[in-house]
Structure formats: C-alpha cells, structure tokens
Scaffold this motif. Structure first.
Motif, mmCIF file in Angstrom:
data_model
loop_
_atom_site.group_PDB
_atom_site.id
_atom_site.type_symbol
_atom_site.label_atom_id
_atom_site.label_comp_id
_atom_site.label_asym_id
_atom_site.label_seq_id
_atom_site.Cartn_x
_atom_site.Cartn_y
_atom_site.Cartn_z
ATOM 1 N N VAL A 28 0.848 -1.194 0.000
ATOM 2 C CA VAL A 28 0.000 0.000 0.000
ATOM 3 C C VAL A 28 0.880 1.239 0.000
ATOM 4 O O VAL A 28 1.667 1.447 0.930
ATOM 5 N N LEU A 30 -0.652 4.212 -1.966
ATOM 6 C CA LEU A 30 -1.517 5.266 -2.475
ATOM 7 C C LEU A 30 -2.735 5.528 -1.605
ATOM 8 O O LEU A 30 -3.017 6.665 -1.245
ATOM 9 N N VAL A 31 -3.459 4.475 -1.263
ATOM 10 C CA VAL A 31 -4.740 4.628 -0.568
ATOM 11 C C VAL A 31 -4.501 4.716 0.938
ATOM 12 O O VAL A 31 -4.097 3.737 1.568
ATOM 13 N N GLY A 33 -6.853 5.513 3.202
ATOM 14 C CA GLY A 33 -8.073 5.325 3.969
ATOM 15 C C GLY A 33 -8.232 3.890 4.419
ATOM 16 O O GLY A 33 -7.595 2.975 3.884
ATOM 17 N N GLU A 35 -10.432 1.971 3.775
ATOM 18 C CA GLU A 35 -11.024 1.129 2.733
ATOM 19 C C GLU A 35 -10.036 0.106 2.187
ATOM 20 O O GLU A 35 -10.422 -0.982 1.777
ATOM 21 N N ILE A 36 -8.756 0.466 2.183
ATOM 22 C CA ILE A 36 -7.772 -0.425 1.573
ATOM 23 C C ILE A 36 -7.680 -1.755 2.323
ATOM 24 O O ILE A 36 -7.414 -2.799 1.716
ATOM 25 N N ASP A 247 -0.886 -0.897 -4.683
ATOM 26 C CA ASP A 247 -2.209 -0.388 -5.034
ATOM 27 C C ASP A 247 -2.171 0.589 -6.207
ATOM 28 O O ASP A 247 -3.055 0.589 -7.067
ATOM 29 N N LEU A 251 -4.230 -0.041 -9.729
ATOM 30 C CA LEU A 251 -5.183 0.942 -10.241
ATOM 31 C C LEU A 251 -4.799 1.389 -11.643
ATOM 32 O O LEU A 251 -5.636 1.460 -12.546
#
Length: 267
Positions: A28, A30-31, A33, A35-36, A247, A251
C-alpha cells in the motif's frame, strides 16, 4: 466470556507459514483510507503492508489503516523508512502485527531490529498498555508482552550485496521471522537494475532460501510482480511470501486496460 489472548492476537500469516503454505500480500502506497484494508481482504489477500519507506503517509494514517485491518481479521505489516526504534515501536504500537525493515546489511543490524521490535526478554521494546491488538483490554503485562512477542513478525529486507554475503549469519539471528528479498534494489547494487534473468538473482534466492531453511526462517519474494514465471520458480524453490505489487500499480493497470478497451471500439 471474554476472548483469550491467543484468540485476540491470532495471526493468520504466521499460521499459513507454519503450514508451509504460500502467503499472498500486496503493498500500500496510495490509498490512505481504511477502505484499503477491506479491499485487500475482499480481494483474497492474506495480508498487506504499508510502505512508509516509499510513501508520505503519516504515522496516524498508518495506525488507522492497521487498526481497521485488525478489526477485519487481515494482518497488516509496515515497512518502516528507517530501522530506528522511533519508527519500529510506534508502528507496532499503532496496530501493525509485523514490521518490515529495509536495507539490513549485517547480523548486528538484524539483532538491533529484533531488540527494537520485541519486548523483554527478547528485546527492549518499551512496554505500553492499551494496545489496539489487545482490543484495549487489560491483561497482565508479562502475559501480554510474551504473547505479542510470539505473534509479532520481524521481517528483514535482503536487498543489499552486503546482506547476501552474510545471509547465513543474518538468518541465524534469533527473533527474525522472515527475509524478504528486495530484487529491485539487489539488481541495482549489481549495476543491472531490472535484469531479473541474470543468474545472480536465482543464486541469491537459492542461497537465502537455504540459509533460512537451516534456521527455521521464511523467505519472501519482492520486486517481481512483472515476472510471474520467476515468482513461481522461487516459490517452488521454497519461498512462501509473495509481494504481488502495489495499489497504485493495480489501479493504473486496470484503468489503462479499460481506456484501451473503449478506444478500441472506434477502430
């Protein structure tokens, strides 16, 4: 009835590795939050790790994601930007169930990492009550610290030529759980960045796997998301932890494929 310490601290990654199963992980960057954590779990990953070495997340953001992962039952690790106690102990206190330490070059450095990551008698990590791993429940300090030592994973990056030359000594360090081969940095040190078919790459994995096998440690594969053929080869050799990519790359790849498909309609 309140859950036991072992139930609260259950680490699915350690369990899979103990059964000699392959662990799928994602990185990880980038994300930021929570949610990841759910995305990783829903996608079927066994774990994920936040790459503080190569992203600008704060420790607060990192801890929020790690705590979400605890609630969702997916172990979260953190690769720290430097192998210092102010990073290692704080990401562990914040909810990570393991720490990934980059650029370890010697057994002495490996012992320092263990000392920062583990409570006495294995190390000198500062005791801290009310950890999220314990669901903020109260347990006797000695009992809690020993249980956390058992479940916390210490993972060293094997990504330097110096480390490769001393891999047997590093793998023998008590308190280390895994050596994660950083294939990109290793090839860069050889002056052949990205040349994964160079015979030195396979030799490095073979030597690392042999050293870890002799010392009851596990081996991870890093930097080979673009080469599933080599991932399969090294898994068959004995590696059991696979970092599949990050991530941002996932994406970008999915978005590019969708755009390409739509543009192809006009041809």
């Amino acid at each position: 009835m309140s859950p036991s310490l072992d139930e609260i601290l259950r680490n699915g990654v350690k369990e899979k590795l103990a059964r000699d199963e392959v662990v799928a992980s994602m990185m990880v960057r980038l994300v930021g939050g929570v949610e990841i954590a759910r995305i990783a779990r829903t996608a079927g990953f066994d774990t994920f790790y936040i790459d503080l070495e190569h992203c600008s997340f704060s420790l607060e953001t990192t801890s929020q994601v790690c705590m979400a992962a605890l609630e969702m039952g997916i172990p979260a690790f953190v690769r720290v930007p430097a192998n210092r106690p102010e990073y290692i102990s704080r990401v562990l206190d914040g909810g990570a169930v393991g720490v990934i330490c980059p650029h370890v070059r010697s057994a002495e450095q490996a012992r320092e990492v263990v000392r920062y990551a583990r409570f006495a008698p294995q190390g000198d990590r500062s005791a801290n009550g009310g950890l999220p791993h314990l669901q903020y429940r109260s347990f006797p300090t000695m009992e809690a610290n020993l249980a956390l030592n058992r479940q916390t994973m210490v993972i060293l990056m094997m990504e330097a030529v110096d480390a490769l030359e001393q891999v047997e000594e590093i793998a023998a360090v008590e308190g280390v759980d895994m050596m994660l081969v950083g294939t990109n940095d290793l090839t860069s040190e050889w002056g052949i960045p990205g040349q994964y078919d160079d015979p030195r790459v396979a030799a490095a994995y073979e030597r690392t796997i042999a050293a870890c096998r002799r010392n009851g440690k596990h081996v991870g594969i890093g930097g080979l998301a673009s080469r599933p053929d080599l991932v399969e080869k090294f898994v068959r050799m004995g590696a059991r932890f696979v970092s599949t990519g990050n991530d941002l790359a996932f994406l970008q790849s999915a978005a590019a494929a969708k755009a390409k498909a739509v543009h192809a309609l006009s041809r």
